[in-house]
Motif scaffolding. Structure first.
Motif, PDB file in Angstrom:
ATOM      1  N   ARG A  35       2.600  27.099  50.054  1.00 44.76           N
ATOM      2  CA  ARG A  35       3.021  25.731  50.324  1.00 44.76           C
ATOM      3  C   ARG A  35       2.333  24.725  49.403  1.00 44.76           C
ATOM      4  N   GLU A  36       1.074  24.986  49.086  1.00 48.96           N
ATOM      5  CA  GLU A  36       0.351  24.050  48.220  1.00 48.96           C
ATOM      6  C   GLU A  36       0.824  24.099  46.767  1.00 48.96           C
ATOM      7  N   ILE A  38       3.934  23.588  45.947  1.00 50.21           N
ATOM      8  CA  ILE A  38       5.161  22.793  45.852  1.00 50.21           C
ATOM      9  C   ILE A  38       5.067  21.672  44.814  1.00 50.21           C
ATOM     10  N   PRO A  39       3.995  20.859  44.765  1.00 49.48           N
ATOM     11  CA  PRO A  39       3.950  19.806  43.742  1.00 49.48           C
ATOM     12  C   PRO A  39       4.038  20.358  42.322  1.00 49.48           C
ATOM     13  N   GLU A  40       3.382  21.485  42.054  1.00 53.18           N
ATOM     14  CA  GLU A  40       3.454  22.070  40.714  1.00 53.18           C
ATOM     15  C   GLU A  40       4.852  22.606  40.411  1.00 53.18           C
ATOM     16  N   VAL A  42       7.664  21.456  41.682  1.00 50.65           N
ATOM     17  CA  VAL A  42       8.510  20.276  41.464  1.00 50.65           C
ATOM     18  C   VAL A  42       8.301  19.733  40.051  1.00 50.65           C
ATOM     19  N   THR A  57      10.596  12.056  43.238  1.00 57.61           N
ATOM     20  CA  THR A  57       9.739  13.240  43.353  1.00 57.61           C
ATOM     21  C   THR A  57       9.439  13.584  44.800  1.00 57.61           C
ATOM     22  N   GLU A  58       9.143  12.590  45.599  1.00 58.14           N
ATOM     23  CA  GLU A  58       8.767  12.868  46.986  1.00 58.14           C
ATOM     24  C   GLU A  58       9.929  13.470  47.778  1.00 58.14           C
ATOM     25  N   VAL A  61      10.085  17.152  46.730  1.00 57.77           N
ATOM     26  CA  VAL A  61       8.988  17.871  47.389  1.00 57.77           C
ATOM     27  C   VAL A  61       9.370  18.192  48.831  1.00 57.77           C
ATOM     28  N   LEU A  64      12.099  21.013  48.960  1.00 55.68           N
ATOM     29  CA  LEU A  64      11.573  22.356  48.739  1.00 55.68           C
ATOM     30  C   LEU A  64      10.823  22.863  49.963  1.00 55.68           C
ATOM     31  N   GLU A  65      10.051  21.993  50.598  1.00 59.91           N
ATOM     32  CA  GLU A  65       9.311  22.405  51.793  1.00 59.91           C
ATOM     33  C   GLU A  65      10.276  22.778  52.914  1.00 59.91           C
TER      34      GLU A  65
END
Length: 351
Positions: A35-36, A38-40, A42, A57-58, A61, A64-65
């Protein structure tokens, strides 16, 4: 309909994903998606793909989650995959979505591959490694239905197959002047401007063509249509599908409107004896709603009736990629004994 050729190179039996460095000369390692990450992921997607339906972007994110962690079928032994380069950065990704299906009345596990991406500086064997790791997972069936040509070549290089029939699309023009002009306008800004300018004339031309009669006239079919809730659809679908070997646990009828006035069909179910009437209701409903055409993906069991109702077929879109170590599942798909619509794959996703 004749069966298609299957992949020639078998994959190995399912094994546990190794997070050790590769031995094929490519630096870095594959591991399960967390889960951590996800930002990378994206950020990688924004680097690799030019288009996104979620520009902020948000929002991407959050999507995807939702898709990879908050859907009802998540399974620890069917994770999405990431590739870490030698500096520990996420430089490759393959999304995996578990999907429950029934085969000959028994539950099986399918896994849908989506969003294959590799950073430009890491391209080489990384995409192939991601696909190979995915195909050697514990799922009974692997599939991906929005693959481009490079993805198809990678998939086949590791033993996967292509369902050519499911890679065809069908279209039924309802207002042909508008529809064909809209297709022709996709070549650039000048063509698009010309189409917008001529649209009022095209509307008149379609109306005159309808008055001339023939196949362009959409008469109300016998019977009626009404909203149908998911519970009734799920209870009715097994009876409608009949003796299909492979089918989803639940299903429903669905189409939606996209740009250019085209209705995209996600799924349609009917007894064979009722296919003609169901299609007539579909076309009439779309025509009454002002659409210029409806389109969908070819399913072998519907091909004859679609052709009889003046739909045309073409292979201009994505490929349908499939793989299973169980030959009976593969043959069910390529020989037309499976019910695999756009809802069973990745087509409905909106990254």
């Amino acid at each position: 309909m004749p069966c298609e050729r299957l992949g020639r190179e078998p994959t190995t039996a399912p094994g546990r994903l190794s997070e050790a460095p590769a031995t094929d000369g490519e630096p870095g390692r594959l591991r399960s998606f967390r889960r951590e990450d996800i930002p990378e992921v994206v950020a990688l997607r924004q680097q690799v793909f030019q288009f996104s339906e979620r520009e902020r972007t948000e929002r991407l994110v959050a999507y995807l989650e939702r898709i990879f962690y908050d859907h009802p079928w998540t399974q620890d032994d069917l994770p999405s995959l990431v590739y870490e380069d030698e500096r520990g950065r996420v430089s490759g990704f393959l999304g995996v979505i578990p999907r429950p299906l029934l085969f000959q009345g028994a539950p099986i596990r399918a896994a849908v591959a989506t969003q294959l991406m590799v950073a430009p500086e890491s391209r080489g064997l990384v995409g192939r490694r991601l696909f190979r790791a995915f195909l050697t997972g514990p799922q009974d069936l692997s599939l991906s239905d929005t693959a481009n040509e490079p993805a198809r070549l990678l998939w086949e290089s590791v033993g996967g197959s292509v369902s050519v029939t499911h890679s065809l699309s069908w279209t039924r023009a309802l207002r042909p002047c508008r529809h064909y002009a809209s297709r022709a306008s996709s070549g650039g800004a000048v063509r698009r401007l010309a189409w917008l300018t001529a649209r009022p004339l095209l509307v008149v031309a379609d109306a005159l063509a309808t008055r001339l009669g023939g196949s362009l006239v959409q008469h109300a079919p016998p019977g009626s249509t009404e909203p149908l809730d998911a519970a009734v659809m799920a209870a009715t679908l097994p009876r409608l599908l009949g003796p299909r070997a492979l089918r989803p646990v639940t299903g429903w009828f669905l189409y939606y409107r996209e740009g250019g006035g085209v209705g995209q069909v996600l799924q349609v179910a009917a007894r064979r004896s009722g296919q003609a009437l169901v299609l007539r209701h579909l076309f009439y409903d779309a025509w009454r709603g002002g659409l210029a055409a409806v389109a969908g993906r070819v399913e072998p069991a519907w091909a004859a009736e679609l052709g009889a109702q003046r739909c045309w077929f073409e292979r201009t879109g994505p490929w349908m990629l499939i793989h299973s170590r169980r030959t009976e599942i593969m043959h069910a798909i390529v020989c037309g004994a499976a019910f695999v619509s756009r809802l069973e794959g990745e087509w409905w996703l909106s990254f």
